[in-house]
Design a protein around this motif. Structure first.
Motif, mmCIF file in Angstrom:
data_model
loop_
_atom_site.group_PDB
_atom_site.id
_atom_site.type_symbol
_atom_site.label_atom_id
_atom_site.label_comp_id
_atom_site.label_asym_id
_atom_site.label_seq_id
_atom_site.Cartn_x
_atom_site.Cartn_y
_atom_site.Cartn_z
ATOM 1 N N ASP A 1 -10.034 20.495 -5.773
ATOM 2 C CA ASP A 1 -9.047 21.445 -5.259
ATOM 3 C C ASP A 1 -7.639 20.864 -5.330
ATOM 4 O O ASP A 1 -6.656 21.602 -5.219
ATOM 5 N N LEU A 2 -7.524 19.541 -5.477
ATOM 6 C CA LEU A 2 -6.224 18.905 -5.610
ATOM 7 C C LEU A 2 -5.750 18.977 -7.058
ATOM 8 O O LEU A 2 -6.562 18.947 -7.986
ATOM 9 N N GLU B 1 -8.552 30.800 -2.440
ATOM 10 C CA GLU B 1 -9.313 31.929 -2.958
ATOM 11 C C GLU B 1 -10.805 31.815 -2.660
ATOM 12 O O GLU B 1 -11.523 32.819 -2.652
ATOM 13 N N ARG B 2 -11.278 30.600 -2.425
ATOM 14 C CA ARG B 2 -12.694 30.404 -2.142
ATOM 15 C C ARG B 2 -13.043 31.075 -0.819
ATOM 16 O O ARG B 2 -12.357 30.903 0.185
ATOM 17 N N GLN B 3 -14.123 31.809 -0.790
ATOM 18 C CA GLN B 3 -14.491 32.575 0.396
ATOM 19 C C GLN B 3 -15.407 31.801 1.329
ATOM 20 O O GLN B 3 -16.272 32.345 2.000
ATOM 21 N N THR B 4 -15.191 30.499 1.340
ATOM 22 C CA THR B 4 -15.874 29.619 2.291
ATOM 23 C C THR B 4 -14.839 28.630 2.807
ATOM 24 O O THR B 4 -13.720 28.561 2.312
ATOM 25 N N LYS C 1 -8.788 28.976 7.683
ATOM 26 C CA LYS C 1 -9.106 29.790 6.512
ATOM 27 C C LYS C 1 -9.745 31.125 6.893
ATOM 28 O O LYS C 1 -10.106 31.923 6.016
ATOM 29 N N GLN C 2 -9.877 31.392 8.168
ATOM 30 C CA GLN C 2 -10.554 32.615 8.595
ATOM 31 C C GLN C 2 -9.925 33.855 7.971
ATOM 32 O O GLN C 2 -10.621 34.777 7.547
ATOM 33 N N ALA C 3 -8.587 33.857 7.872
ATOM 34 C CA ALA C 3 -7.904 35.030 7.325
ATOM 35 C C ALA C 3 -8.222 35.251 5.855
ATOM 36 O O ALA C 3 -8.075 36.365 5.340
ATOM 37 N N ASN C 4 -8.675 34.204 5.152
ATOM 38 C CA ASN C 4 -8.982 34.315 3.727
ATOM 39 C C ASN C 4 -10.444 34.673 3.467
ATOM 40 O O ASN C 4 -10.829 34.874 2.323
ATOM 41 N N ILE C 5 -11.247 34.707 4.520
ATOM 42 C CA ILE C 5 -12.671 34.957 4.346
ATOM 43 C C ILE C 5 -12.980 36.404 4.769
ATOM 44 O O ILE C 5 -12.763 36.781 5.919
ATOM 45 N N PRO D 1 0.832 -1.206 0.000
ATOM 46 C CA PRO D 1 0.000 0.000 0.000
ATOM 47 C C PRO D 1 0.867 1.256 0.000
ATOM 48 O O PRO D 1 1.851 1.337 0.734
ATOM 49 N N ILE D 2 0.515 2.218 -0.838
ATOM 50 C CA ILE D 2 1.263 3.469 -0.944
ATOM 51 C C ILE D 2 0.336 4.624 -0.582
ATOM 52 O O ILE D 2 -0.762 4.743 -1.118
ATOM 53 N N LEU D 3 0.796 5.462 0.339
ATOM 54 C CA LEU D 3 0.078 6.666 0.735
ATOM 55 C C LEU D 3 0.837 7.866 0.178
ATOM 56 O O LEU D 3 1.950 8.159 0.623
ATOM 57 N N ALA D 4 0.255 8.534 -0.804
ATOM 58 C CA ALA D 4 0.900 9.677 -1.446
ATOM 59 C C ALA D 4 0.207 10.962 -1.010
ATOM 60 O O ALA D 4 -1.011 11.071 -1.095
ATOM 61 N N LEU D 5 0.998 11.920 -0.555
ATOM 62 C CA LEU D 5 0.452 13.197 -0.135
ATOM 63 C C LEU D 5 0.308 14.122 -1.327
ATOM 64 O O LEU D 5 1.176 14.142 -2.208
ATOM 65 N N ALA D 6 -0.782 14.885 -1.344
ATOM 66 C CA ALA D 6 -1.076 15.757 -2.482
ATOM 67 C C ALA D 6 -1.376 17.171 -2.008
ATOM 68 O O ALA D 6 -1.996 17.370 -0.961
ATOM 69 N N GLN D 7 -0.937 18.153 -2.816
ATOM 70 C CA GLN D 7 -1.135 19.556 -2.502
ATOM 71 C C GLN D 7 -2.419 20.079 -3.135
ATOM 72 O O GLN D 7 -2.976 19.468 -4.057
ATOM 73 N N VAL D 8 -2.866 21.256 -2.660
ATOM 74 C CA VAL D 8 -4.077 21.864 -3.204
ATOM 75 C C VAL D 8 -3.713 23.037 -4.111
ATOM 76 O O VAL D 8 -2.633 23.617 -4.009
ATOM 77 N N LYS D 9 -4.649 23.367 -4.992
ATOM 78 C CA LYS D 9 -4.469 24.501 -5.891
ATOM 79 C C LYS D 9 -4.900 25.798 -5.196
ATOM 80 O O LYS D 9 -5.545 25.774 -4.143
ATOM 81 N N GLU D 10 -4.563 26.904 -5.813
ATOM 82 C CA GLU D 10 -4.865 28.210 -5.230
ATOM 83 C C GLU D 10 -6.362 28.429 -5.068
ATOM 84 O O GLU D 10 -6.792 29.230 -4.232
#
Length: 461
Positions: A373-374, A363-366, A396-400, A350-359
């Protein structure tokens, strides 16, 4: 470096890659027939390599020197050691061992087909046999060639069903489940068990705890089976430091400022000794090529007696898929995921690969978090067995933006619900229903725990 003009370069490179990492022969042993080697010497070396591997003996230049019995003078070679050493020197190309194996096996099949057709044509030209007789003989030869080239991972449905039944029965007899739990009940509930051959994607924003959660899972599984972590971000010492400080409660700022007390030193040294014998290895490397990841897994499993409970790849964006057509970040992630899925399926690890999110997540205000998002989100759904998303909504409070009392009230409600709590969502699961859950996050100790279990101290403790 010596030159051997009469010996195909690809065969030398193939042998050299195996000498560079002997356990990797298990990956290609049944994929490359002897007739794939055009030279008598390389064919003899390959034959002895297979004999050693199938007998459980590690392939080495020293042992091969004693076993290969040929007159090397006719090949223009002074001795076998220098030849094998040169093969080893030539094993630094861009083509992986798996790709070379496919190329050699394909060429051997084409050569065999060409020979069979030529022999049939010669028999027709002689006019001593009927067309039906030649055609029947040609078909027999072609069937033999195609059957000999059939991949070893191709089995009948009946064999697959029998293997599954045997695994279930073995699990029943031992009283143990098939697979491994995550160590946190909420994750068990939404994602099921980790089973051999799974490709698991764990995605999340930077700083929200996905690496910490992956490490906790490693610590939990390492108490039962060997675990390997391959990554290019944190040094081995940094990962170990995070675990030790989490266990001892010592603040890293005290170490940085030089304000350590004797009791804290003793606690750290004592915690370090607790890991003696733990089958958990950390690989910090800048070489994240898919072929190197595979050989590292094979080598690790060989050292651990054939066992490997989990491999963590942190992160998938660092993986080099060795695919020239993959140019964009999304294409590279998808190509890497395809390669990792193939490795996990073929090795049973089994392989567990970590993935990053896009901007777009930031940018989403929620505080919502979606699979898309990946990087490569939709395509990852098709490739992975399990996809987990983890984030801390309140971060995410600072982005909302706050545009009045109503927005302020929503943020206050969010703080009350999510402060110190992470959300985990299972958005892909081959076996079972999807779901989401909450995990309590202890920032200073970088620990996740079940918020409904006050007695749980987190994974690895």
């Amino acid at each position: 470096m010596l030159n051997f003009p009469n010996i195909p370069e690809v065969e030398c490179e193939f042998l050299g890659l195996i000498l560079d990492n002997p356990p990797s022969i298990n990956e290609v042993a049944d994929r490359v027939p002897e007739n794939a080697f055009q030279n008598e010497l390389t064919r003899a070396v390959w034959r002895e390599m297979l004999t050693l591997a199938r007998g459980g003996t590690r392939v080495s230049i020293g042992i091969l020197r004693e076993r290969v019995k040929l007159d090397l003078q006719k090949f223009g070679i002074p001795d076998l050691t220098s030849f094998l050493g040169t093969c080893l020197d030539r094993a630094a190309g861009d083509v992986s061992l798996s790709d070379l194996a496919d190329l050699m096996a394909e060429q051997a099949l084409l050569d065999g087909l060409a020979t069979a057709v030529r022999q049939a044509q010669e028999r027709i030209n002689k006019g001593q046999e009927t067309g039906e007789s030649v055609a029947a003989s040609l078909r027999t030869n072609l069937d033999a060639l195609l059957n000999s080239s059939r991949a070893t991972d191709t089995i009948s449905f009946a064999d697959a069903a029998r293997r599954f039944a045997e695994n279930v029965n073995r699990s029943f007899q031992k009283g143990k489940p098939i697979g491994t739990d995550w160590g946190l009940r909420p994750l068990d509930n939404i994602a099921g068990m980790i089973t051999p051959g799974d490709l698991i994607i764990l995605g999340g924003p930077s700083g929200h705890g996905k690496s910490a959660l992956a490490h906790q899972i490693c610590m939990h599984i390492a108490s039962r089976e060997p675990v390997l972590q391959i990554q290019a971000e944190m040094s081995q010492e940094a990962i170990a430091a995070r675990e030790i400080l989490a266990r001892t409660g010592v603040d890293h700022s005290v170490i940085e400022s030089g304000g350590m007390q004797q009791a804290e030193i003793e606690a750290i040294c004592g915690a370090a000794l607790d890991f003696d014998g733990l089958p958990y290895e950390l690989c910090y490397t800048g070489d994240m090529r898919l072929s190197r990841i595979r050989t590292r897994i094979e080598s690790f499993r060989h050292r651990m007696g054939g066992k490997c409970g989990l491999v963590v790849v942190d992160t998938i964006k660092h993986v080099d898929p060795e695919d020239k057509n993959a140019r964009s970040p999304v294409d590279k992630v998808i190509a890497s995921a395809k390669g990792l899925a193939k490795i996990s399926a073929e090795t049973g690890v089994p392989i567990l690969a970590l993935a990053q999110v896009k901007e777009q997540y930031f940018e989403r205000q929620t505080a919502d978090f979606y699979l898309n998002d990946l990087y490569g989100g939709g395509d990852l759904r098709e490739l992975a067995d399990i996809i987990l998303l983890i984030h801390q909504p309140f971060r995410k409070q600072a982005n909302i933006p706050v545009r009045g009392a109503q927005d302020a009230a929503k943020l206050a409600s969010m703080k009350e619900e999510w402060d110190g709590v992470a959300e985990a969502k299972c958005v892909k699961r081959r076996r079972g229903k999807l779901g989401n859950c909450k995990l309590k996050f202890d920032g200073p100790r970088t620990r996740f725990s079940d918020p409904d279990d006050d007695n749980q101290e987190g994974l690895g403790l």
